[in-house]
Design a protein around this motif. Structure first.
Motif, PDB file in Angstrom:
ATOM      1  N   GLY A   1      52.776 -77.153 -64.032  1.00 34.57           N
ATOM      2  CA  GLY A   1      52.278 -78.131 -64.995  1.00 34.57           C
ATOM      3  C   GLY A   1      53.274 -79.255 -65.208  1.00 34.57           C
ATOM      4  N   ILE A   2      54.553 -78.907 -65.312  1.00 33.39           N
ATOM      5  CA  ILE A   2      55.600 -79.929 -65.462  1.00 33.39           C
ATOM      6  C   ILE A   2      55.619 -80.839 -64.236  1.00 33.39           C
ATOM      7  CG2 ILE A   2      58.105 -80.263 -65.554  1.00 33.39           C
ATOM      8  CD1 ILE A   2      58.238 -77.711 -67.260  1.00 33.39           C
ATOM      9  N   GLN A   3      55.497 -80.254 -63.068  1.00 33.10           N
ATOM     10  CA  GLN A   3      55.482 -81.057 -61.846  1.00 33.10           C
ATOM     11  C   GLN A   3      54.271 -81.986 -61.798  1.00 33.10           C
ATOM     12  OE1 GLN A   3      55.658 -78.068 -58.772  1.00 33.10           O
ATOM     13  NE2 GLN A   3      57.755 -77.443 -59.313  1.00 33.10           N
ATOM     14  N   ALA A   4      53.133 -81.518 -62.296  1.00 35.07           N
ATOM     15  CA  ALA A   4      51.928 -82.347 -62.311  1.00 35.07           C
ATOM     16  C   ALA A   4      52.104 -83.542 -63.240  1.00 35.07           C
ATOM     17  CB  ALA A   4      50.728 -81.513 -62.748  1.00 35.07           C
ATOM     18  N   VAL A   5      52.744 -83.331 -64.384  1.00 32.01           N
ATOM     19  CA  VAL A   5      53.014 -84.435 -65.315  1.00 32.01           C
ATOM     20  C   VAL A   5      53.986 -85.424 -64.683  1.00 32.01           C
ATOM     21  CG1 VAL A   5      54.023 -85.043 -67.538  1.00 32.01           C
ATOM     22  CG2 VAL A   5      52.522 -83.044 -67.360  1.00 32.01           C
ATOM     23  N   ASP A   6      55.064 -84.906 -64.105  1.00 31.08           N
ATOM     24  CA  ASP A   6      56.061 -85.792 -63.489  1.00 31.08           C
ATOM     25  C   ASP A   6      55.470 -86.577 -62.323  1.00 31.08           C
ATOM     26  OD1 ASP A   6      57.926 -84.873 -65.293  1.00 31.08           O
ATOM     27  OD2 ASP A   6      58.861 -83.447 -63.898  1.00 31.08           O
ATOM     28  N   ALA A   7      54.596 -85.945 -61.558  1.00 27.88           N
ATOM     29  CA  ALA A   7      54.005 -86.596 -60.382  1.00 27.88           C
ATOM     30  C   ALA A   7      53.061 -87.723 -60.775  1.00 27.88           C
ATOM     31  CB  ALA A   7      53.265 -85.572 -59.532  1.00 27.88           C
ATOM     32  N   THR A   8      52.538 -87.681 -61.995  1.00 23.54           N
ATOM     33  CA  THR A   8      51.593 -88.717 -62.450  1.00 23.54           C
ATOM     34  C   THR A   8      52.195 -89.555 -63.571  1.00 23.54           C
ATOM     35  OG1 THR A   8      50.592 -87.203 -64.060  1.00 23.54           O
ATOM     36  CG2 THR A   8      49.620 -87.262 -61.847  1.00 23.54           C
ATOM     37  N   LYS A   9      53.494 -89.592 -63.682  1.00 28.67           N
ATOM     38  CA  LYS A   9      54.176 -90.263 -64.795  1.00 28.67           C
ATOM     39  C   LYS A   9      53.605 -91.650 -65.070  1.00 28.67           C
ATOM     40  CE  LYS A   9      58.801 -91.812 -66.231  1.00 28.67           C
ATOM     41  NZ  LYS A   9      58.396 -91.876 -67.610  1.00 28.67           N
ATOM     42  N   ASP A  10      53.258 -91.881 -66.312  1.00 30.40           N
ATOM     43  CA  ASP A  10      52.754 -93.169 -66.815  1.00 30.40           C
ATOM     44  C   ASP A  10      51.350 -93.527 -66.325  1.00 30.40           C
ATOM     45  OD1 ASP A  10      55.109 -93.527 -68.207  1.00 30.40           O
ATOM     46  OD2 ASP A  10      56.032 -94.778 -66.660  1.00 30.40           O
ATOM     47  N   GLU A  11      50.699 -92.663 -65.560  1.00 34.28           N
ATOM     48  CA  GLU A  11      49.361 -92.991 -65.064  1.00 34.28           C
ATOM     49  C   GLU A  11      48.305 -92.747 -66.140  1.00 34.28           C
ATOM     50  OE1 GLU A  11      50.053 -92.103 -60.288  1.00 34.28           O
ATOM     51  OE2 GLU A  11      48.456 -91.077 -61.376  1.00 34.28           O
ATOM     52  N   VAL A  12      47.375 -93.699 -66.234  1.00 36.84           N
ATOM     53  CA  VAL A  12      46.317 -93.621 -67.241  1.00 36.84           C
ATOM     54  C   VAL A  12      44.985 -94.037 -66.627  1.00 36.84           C
ATOM     55  CG1 VAL A  12      47.821 -94.014 -69.234  1.00 36.84           C
ATOM     56  CG2 VAL A  12      46.849 -95.984 -67.998  1.00 36.84           C
ATOM     57  N   LEU A  13      43.913 -93.771 -67.373  1.00 38.43           N
ATOM     58  CA  LEU A  13      42.557 -94.124 -66.956  1.00 38.43           C
ATOM     59  C   LEU A  13      42.084 -95.348 -67.718  1.00 38.43           C
ATOM     60  CD1 LEU A  13      41.093 -90.524 -67.013  1.00 38.43           C
ATOM     61  CD2 LEU A  13      41.032 -92.012 -65.005  1.00 38.43           C
ATOM     62  N   SER A  14      41.557 -96.303 -66.997  1.00 39.67           N
ATOM     63  CA  SER A  14      41.039 -97.508 -67.655  1.00 39.67           C
ATOM     64  C   SER A  14      39.820 -98.019 -66.905  1.00 39.67           C
ATOM     65  CB  SER A  14      42.111 -98.594 -67.719  1.00 39.67           C
ATOM     66  OG  SER A  14      42.494 -98.995 -66.407  1.00 39.67           O
ATOM     67  N   ASP A  15      39.011 -98.776 -67.638  1.00 37.21           N
ATOM     68  CA  ASP A  15      37.907 -99.491 -67.003  1.00 37.21           C
ATOM     69  C   ASP A  15      38.061-100.961 -67.333  1.00 37.21           C
ATOM     70  OD1 ASP A  15      37.055 -99.778 -69.621  1.00 37.21           O
ATOM     71  OD2 ASP A  15      35.248 -98.560 -69.394  1.00 37.21           O
ATOM     72  N   LYS A  16      37.011-101.744 -67.174  1.00 35.96           N
ATOM     73  CA  LYS A  16      37.126-103.186 -67.367  1.00 35.96           C
ATOM     74  C   LYS A  16      37.460-103.554 -68.808  1.00 35.96           C
ATOM     75  CE  LYS A  16      32.128-103.673 -68.050  1.00 35.96           C
ATOM     76  NZ  LYS A  16      30.889-104.323 -67.547  1.00 35.96           N
ATOM     77  N   ASN A  17      37.249-102.628 -69.733  1.00 33.51           N
ATOM     78  CA  ASN A  17      37.526-102.908 -71.140  1.00 33.51           C
ATOM     79  C   ASN A  17      38.867-102.370 -71.609  1.00 33.51           C
ATOM     80  OD1 ASN A  17      34.949-104.150 -71.640  1.00 33.51           O
ATOM     81  ND2 ASN A  17      34.050-102.099 -71.571  1.00 33.51           N
TER      82      ASN A  17
END
Length: 732
Positions: free
Chosen positions: A392-408
């Motif tokens: 789980g820690i590795q999964a968080v580190d591997a996606t650091k700062d990544e978020v979901l967004s759309d046009k809004n």
């Protein structure tokens, strides 16, 4: 996470037990606007204890422990913590707010004090025990509650005294109101000098404490404060007694708006009254007290002794103690992923959870004013360091700062445990659409793989129930209709109303003696996050459940009808005795029915099914056993499959041919839920059984579905984009 009720992820089964938390009424799902424009969040504030309109969890005292010790400081006006006011070694400390309370008993008998504490601790406001030295003797003071006003404290005490045990234990003396009014009997540059002055007052029987403060130059000082009073009259009486003890000592009234910590001795957890821990009472008002661990992790007794990374902040919010965990965002996510999922899950599912959880947390803004999120399912579960695991820690580190967004901008990526094969459409949950959420197939059936078989049996008195298959064996005997008799393999085998173990919600209705024979009517897989059974419930039981949700049914409950379903087959309208059950939003039907796992269910009349056939997702069982049964018969359901324009009536025993149960991958639904020609109804003459799929509201990402997709080879981005329409995964 918000608006979800997800319990059946394996590692969460034993952790949440109260019905209020599992099946409480959830707020309507609406997009949260406060966080628009937030691009990054280095730290997050998690409310562990708070008295909020959105969430209430209050304790008058909190107990903190850190293996390497703790530092205590008070934030200055700029919001930063100054140098430590106190440094505590490897031991527990207790903290409270210096406000109004009631001493219910003061005694030299610790056993009596502990007996009263035990009773009061089970009451709404809780209790704690302090020890003091008065005239050379140790006395024990049993406090009850902590309030912003004297009237509230006395009202709570009066309510507690209505209990006969409390009134008996306190009959030796009347309770005494206490509060944040004190006299300053001297300020000293060192602690030793303050302790000498403290002894003077202790020897005369007056209450006095060491107060920690900072002077104008920022230097830590030690004062002796006399009295702990609720009224000016009490304070004046203390002054006269103090002047008799030390005639030449000038007393100054304490400015309660200043920042301070009062140090006391707490024996609440002691076995004999001799072992104490430091108890700090912090000023009410705007003071923010910060507790920093010298090594990783602070354990909170009042949160099941869970340990958390980061710092703890004690403050007063709405007149009550608030405890907020301030922790780096990525470290917070370590525990969220670990609390929401299990260590054996595929890496890509863990990554998908990390991105969704990060986006959700940022999107909340200051949802609770002094915090962004809570640690509960109102937001997303956060069970601290104990739930972290390496993957789980590795999964968080591997996606650091990544978020979901759309046009809004950032989306609110709601998720649930299991969508039951098809995610929900927003209209089925809160009643209004949202562009990035729609109903899609989901490979959720992994949750039932490997689950035990339970036999549906008939007792000699005619009652039916379920027994785990490991406790029954075939006796070789047959009944008149060809059904087999099985016998119990040991003494005291539990018979339950539904095929799962929960001693509160699904208690044993009977116990079998060793080798006792029962008739086996059928079998089911143990209820799980994908497929489940609840009930049977009598009409009166259903009526009571509805009444608890403020839905009043006139007269006896004669019928319960599913009158409308949404695009995924979830129930969006229910009728009791022909009258629509009014709820604030469709998903609230779960709570109105006493806490069903999802709204993707059928209502079956007890006795109208054999119990040994799978239940396809979302099928509408038409008039099972009711007076409104259609020509198809009580053992039929209406399904729409292939290119049909009209539903076909099929026998329940024929449903296995449709192949929906146990699919290895999601496809366009082979069975499309439709409303049958007659409403689905169960009559009063028998009992109501609910059979359904899914666990939670079903919106957005299904956690079990994410696991299923990962096992099919999807990466985390493809998983997320399968559940949220038109989104991008980007760095915040």
């Amino acid at each position: 996470m918000n608006w979800k009720n997800k319990l059946l992820i394996p590692k969460r089964i034993a952790l949440i037990t109260t019905a209020a938390l599992i099946f409480g009424t959830f707020p309507a799902l609406v997009p949260h606007a406060n966080a628009e424009g937030i691009k990054h969040l280095d730290q997050i504030r998690v409310a562990l204890l708070i008295d909020s309109t959105k969430y209430k969890k209050v304790e008058p005292v909190v107990t903190l422990t850190a293996s390497g010790g703790l530092d205590i400081a008070v934030r200055n006006s700029a919001g930063t913590a100054a140098k430590p006011w106190a440094s505590i070694p490897d031991a527990s400390i207790r903290l409270s707010i210096d406000q109004f309370s009631v001493i219910m008993l003061e005694t030299i008998d610790y056993i009596a004090a502990k007996a009263l504490y035990a009773k009061l601790a089970a009451m709404p406001e809780d209790s704690y025990v302090l020890s003091r030295v008065k005239q050379g003797r140790t006395v024990y003071q049993v406090y009850y509650g902590s309030f912003p006003s004297k009237e509230e404290a006395e009202g709570a005490a009066a309510q507690a005294l209505k209990d006969t045990t409390v009134s008996t234990l306190t009959k030796s003396a009347l309770p005494v109101s206490k509060g944040p009014l004190h006299w300053n009997a001297g300020t000293f540059a060192d602690e030793a000098s303050a302790l000498q002055q403290l002894l003077v007052f202790n020897q005369t029987g007056l209450e006095a404490d060491i107060a920690l403060q900072e002077d104008v130059a920022g230097k830590l000082t030690y004062s002796v404060w006399v009295g702990n009073e609720a009224t000016t009259g009490q304070l004046e009486a203390v002054k006269q007694a103090a002047l008799r003890a030390a005639p030449n000592l000038p007393l100054q009234p304490v400015n309660t708006k200043s920042s301070y910590l009062l140090r006391r001795s707490d024996v609440t957890a002691s076995s004999n009254g001799s072992a104490s821990v430091l108890h700090y009472a912090a000023a009410a008002g705007d003071q923010k007290t910060v507790i920093h661990p010298k090594s990783q992790g602070i354990a909170i007794k009042e949160r099941a002794n869970l340990s958390y990374r980061g710092d703890m902040e004690i403050s007063t919010y709405h007149g009550k103690l608030a405890l907020v965990n301030e922790v780096p965002m990525e470290q917070y996510l370590y525990a969220v992923v670990g609390s929401e999922l299990s260590s054996g899950w595929p890496t890509e599912a863990l990554k998908a959870q990390a991105v969704a959880a990060r986006t959700f947390a940022i999107k909340q803004g200051n949802k609770y004013e002094i915090a962004q999120v809570t640690d509960t399912t109102l937001d997303q579960v956060y069970f601290g360091i104990q739930k972290e695991f390496a993957a789980g820690i590795q999964a968080v580190d591997a996606t650091k700062d990544e978020v979901l967004s759309d046009k809004n901008g950032l989306i609110s990526p709601v998720f649930s445990s299991n969508s039951g094969g098809m995610t929900a459409d927003p209209s089925e949950v809160w009643g209004n659409p949202l562009a990035y959420l729609r109903s899609v197939p989901s490979p959720d059936d992994g949750a039932e793989k490997g689950k035990a078989i339970w036999y549906r049996i008939q007792l000699t008195d005619g009652r039916t129930g379920y027994v785990h298959s490991m406790y029954l064996k075939d006796s070789g005997q047959k009944g008149k209709e060809g059904a087999s008799y099985y016998e119990a393999t040991e003494q005291g085998v539990n018979v339950r109303t539904a095929p799962y173990v929960d001693n509160t919600a699904n208690p044993s209705i009977a116990q079998l003696s060793n080798k006792e024979k029962v008739l086996v009517l059928g079998q089911e897989k143990e209820s799980n996050a994908y497929s489940w059974i609840r009930g049977p419930y009598t009409g009166n039981e259903i009526k009571s459940k509805l009444a608890a949700a403020n839905v009043i049914v006139s007269g006896d409950l004669q019928s319960l009808e599913i009158s409308k379903r949404g695009p995924s087959g979830r129930v969006t309208e229910l009728k009791a005795n022909g009258v629509v059950v009014k709820v604030p939003y469709p998903d609230a039907l779960r709570a109105a029915l006493g806490g069903l796992p999802s709204t993707r269910f059928e209502i079956v009349q007890a006795g109208s099914y054999t119990g040994n056939t799978p239940n396809p997702i979302g099928l509408a069982i038409a008039g099972a056993g009711s007076s409104e049964t259609s020509n198809a018969g009580s053992d039929s359901v209406y399904v729409l499959s292939g290119g049909q324009s009209q539903p076909t009536a099929l026998k329940i025993t024929d449903l296995t041919a449709l192949g929906t149960a146990g699919q290895s991958k999601p496809t366009s639904s082979l069975v499309t839920p439709v409303t049958p020609p007659n409403p689905q109804t169960s009559g009063q003459g028998n009992q109501f059984i609910f059979r359904g799929t899914g666990f939670g509201h079903g919106l957005g990402m299904s956690q079990w579905g994410a696991r299923g997709y990962a096992e099919l080879g999807y990466d985390y981005k493809k998983i997320l984009q399968s559940y949220y329409a038109g989104v991008n995964i980007t760095k915040e």
